[in-house]
Design a protein around this motif. Structure first.
Motif, PDB file in Angstrom:
ATOM      1  N   PHE A   1       0.826  -1.204   0.000  1.00  0.00           N
ATOM      2  CA  PHE A   1       0.000   0.000   0.000  1.00  0.00           C
ATOM      3  C   PHE A   1       0.865   1.260   0.000  1.00  0.00           C
TER       4      PHE A   1
ATOM      5  N   CYS B   1       2.668   1.708  -3.554  1.00  0.00           N
ATOM      6  CA  CYS B   1       1.723   2.123  -4.605  1.00  0.00           C
ATOM      7  C   CYS B   1       1.204   3.533  -4.355  1.00  0.00           C
ATOM      8  N   SER B   2       0.886   3.843  -3.103  1.00  0.00           N
ATOM      9  CA  SER B   2       0.367   5.175  -2.781  1.00  0.00           C
ATOM     10  C   SER B   2       1.422   6.247  -3.020  1.00  0.00           C
TER      11      SER B   2
ATOM     12  N   SER C   1       0.609   3.212 -10.789  1.00  0.00           N
ATOM     13  CA  SER C   1       0.458   2.993  -9.346  1.00  0.00           C
ATOM     14  C   SER C   1      -1.003   2.819  -8.966  1.00  0.00           C
TER      15      SER C   1
ATOM     16  N   LEU D   1      -2.866  -0.355  -7.181  1.00  0.00           N
ATOM     17  CA  LEU D   1      -3.756  -0.267  -6.019  1.00  0.00           C
ATOM     18  C   LEU D   1      -5.083  -0.964  -6.277  1.00  0.00           C
TER      19      LEU D   1
ATOM     20  N   PHE E   1      -6.038  -3.832  -3.896  1.00  0.00           N
ATOM     21  CA  PHE E   1      -6.899  -3.391  -2.803  1.00  0.00           C
ATOM     22  C   PHE E   1      -8.328  -3.055  -3.217  1.00  0.00           C
TER      23      PHE E   1
ATOM     24  N   THR F   1     -11.224   1.426  -2.181  1.00  0.00           N
ATOM     25  CA  THR F   1     -10.056   1.846  -1.406  1.00  0.00           C
ATOM     26  C   THR F   1      -9.182   2.785  -2.219  1.00  0.00           C
ATOM     27  N   THR F   2      -9.011   2.473  -3.501  1.00  0.00           N
ATOM     28  CA  THR F   2      -8.219   3.336  -4.373  1.00  0.00           C
ATOM     29  C   THR F   2      -8.861   4.708  -4.512  1.00  0.00           C
TER      30      THR F   2
ATOM     31  N   VAL G   1      -7.968   6.745  -1.576  1.00  0.00           N
ATOM     32  CA  VAL G   1      -6.587   7.225  -1.655  1.00  0.00           C
ATOM     33  C   VAL G   1      -6.499   8.428  -2.587  1.00  0.00           C
TER      34      VAL G   1
END
Length: 358
Positions: free
Chosen positions: A24, A27-28, A255, A259, A263, A267-268, A271
């Motif tokens: 996480f 990627c974030s 990225s 994600l 995930f 969730t993405t 973010v």
């Protein structure tokens, strides 16, 4: 096979052998870097240089993507999905990018950014209807999305008074982009779910290449193709800004796909909302725009929504019920009966042998 078990990597960094929090974080970080640079470049081109050619700039960005993917050595022979898989995805991707960039001609960057921040709600709702997903979310996640929307309304109303660059056309354009975003993330997640062998590079390459022809009709219909070509020819340094922006966005886009694969779309989307909040603050700091109390109230509600979304679900995971391992005796009843009959028969035969002959 689950997506988490697939061999995933991001620009040479292997993700599969790392714990979830490291995946996480990596990627974030790539996403934040790419789109923070993208946000600064977009506001510079649209609001400072007054170059409002969203469809054309998306077209240029697509060619930069294809060139970068080519440098990575990807070819269509490495595809694991048919081309038709990416038709719907490409249409909504290019529509979302074109409308998002084009809306900056009618909205200032913070207002557009706050509208896009609410996409987590339509993404969550649409996830319940996409074949292959059928997502369901706990109530507190919907509440967090509502807080985001209310915060957006407060901020946008304040922005309409403090910014001269605000119109209904821009609101309609960015609203259309939100609708397409609701399909975009869920369609990407559905492809990863139904075929876990799909790579981020393949999805970005195919959705870009298939989607670029969708940009030609709006460019011709609005006359943007010739206007943008003429304006950029007079100021060729704009192409340098666009290429630099596209390179940074490429890092962010890959990225984001990582994600989504690891995930999920909701969730993405959260973010990306957090990233928009950071970009928003940078926009006000770099370009020195006035902040009012109503701006602060909107940002407070948005922060509450983000924090609420990050809270873990109160539901304890269902324990797998393990049936008691009882040892069932083998079905020997019939065999025991047969053995008793055999012994009885043998006893009769022995008795007959021992009986004296008369």
């Amino acid at each position: 096979m689950k997506n988490e078990e697939q061999a995933r990597s991001l620009f040479g960094i292997t993700l599969s052998d790392k714990p979830r929090w490291k995946q996480f974080l990596i990627c974030s970080s790539g996403f934040f870097f790419g789109y923070l640079v993208n946000g600064i470049c977009e506001e510079y081109v649209y609001n400072r240089l007054q170059f409002s050619y969203g469809w054309y700039f998306t077209f240029v960005q697509g060619w930069v993507y294809i060139f970068l993917i080519y440098l990575q050595g990807f070819t269509p022979k490495q595809m694991v999905n048919p081309w038709k898989t990416y038709v719907k995805l490409s249409a909504v991707l290019m529509g979302s990018n074109g409308l998002t960039k084009g809306s900056l001609a009618f909205l200032n960057y913070p207002a557009q950014l706050m509208f896009k921040s609410t996409k987590v709600l339509p993404v969550m709702v649409m996830g319940a209807f996409i074949p292959g997903l059928k997502r369901k979310y706990p109530p507190h996640e919907y509440l967090s999305a509502v807080l985001l929307v209310v915060g957006l309304i407060l901020f946008t109303l304040a922005d309409a008074h403090t910014s001269p660059n605000f119109s209904v056309i821009g609101v309609l354009m960015v609203s259309g982009a939100l609708v397409m975003d609701a399909f975009l993330g869920n369609l990407q997640e559905a492809i990863f779910t139904m075929n876990p062998e799909t790579t981020q590079t393949e999805m970005l390459f195919c959705s870009t290449l298939v989607g670029m022809p969708f940009l030609i009709p709006p460019m011709l219909f609005t006359g943007e193709l010739f206007k943008a070509w003429s304006s950029c020819s007079k100021h060729p340094y704009v192409y340098g800004v666009l290429v630099f922006e596209a390179m940074a966005t490429f890092i962010g886009q890959v990225s984001v796909l990582s994600l989504i694969a690891l995930f999920g779309a909701a969730t993405t989307a959260m973010v990306t909302t957090a990233r928009k909040a950071v970009t928003l603050l940078l926009s006000y700091l770099i370009f020195t725009k006035p902040l009012t109390e109503q701006h602060g109230s909107g940002l407070l509600l948005i922060s509450m929504g983000i924090i609420l979304k990050m809270l873990p679900d109160n539901k304890s995971p269902k324990k797998r019920s393990i049936a008691p391992t009882t040892t069932t005796p083998p079905p020997m009843v019939e065999n025991e009966a047969n053995s008793e009959d055999n012994r009885f028969q043998i006893g009769i035969e022995e008795a007959e042998e021992k009986r004296p002959l008369v």
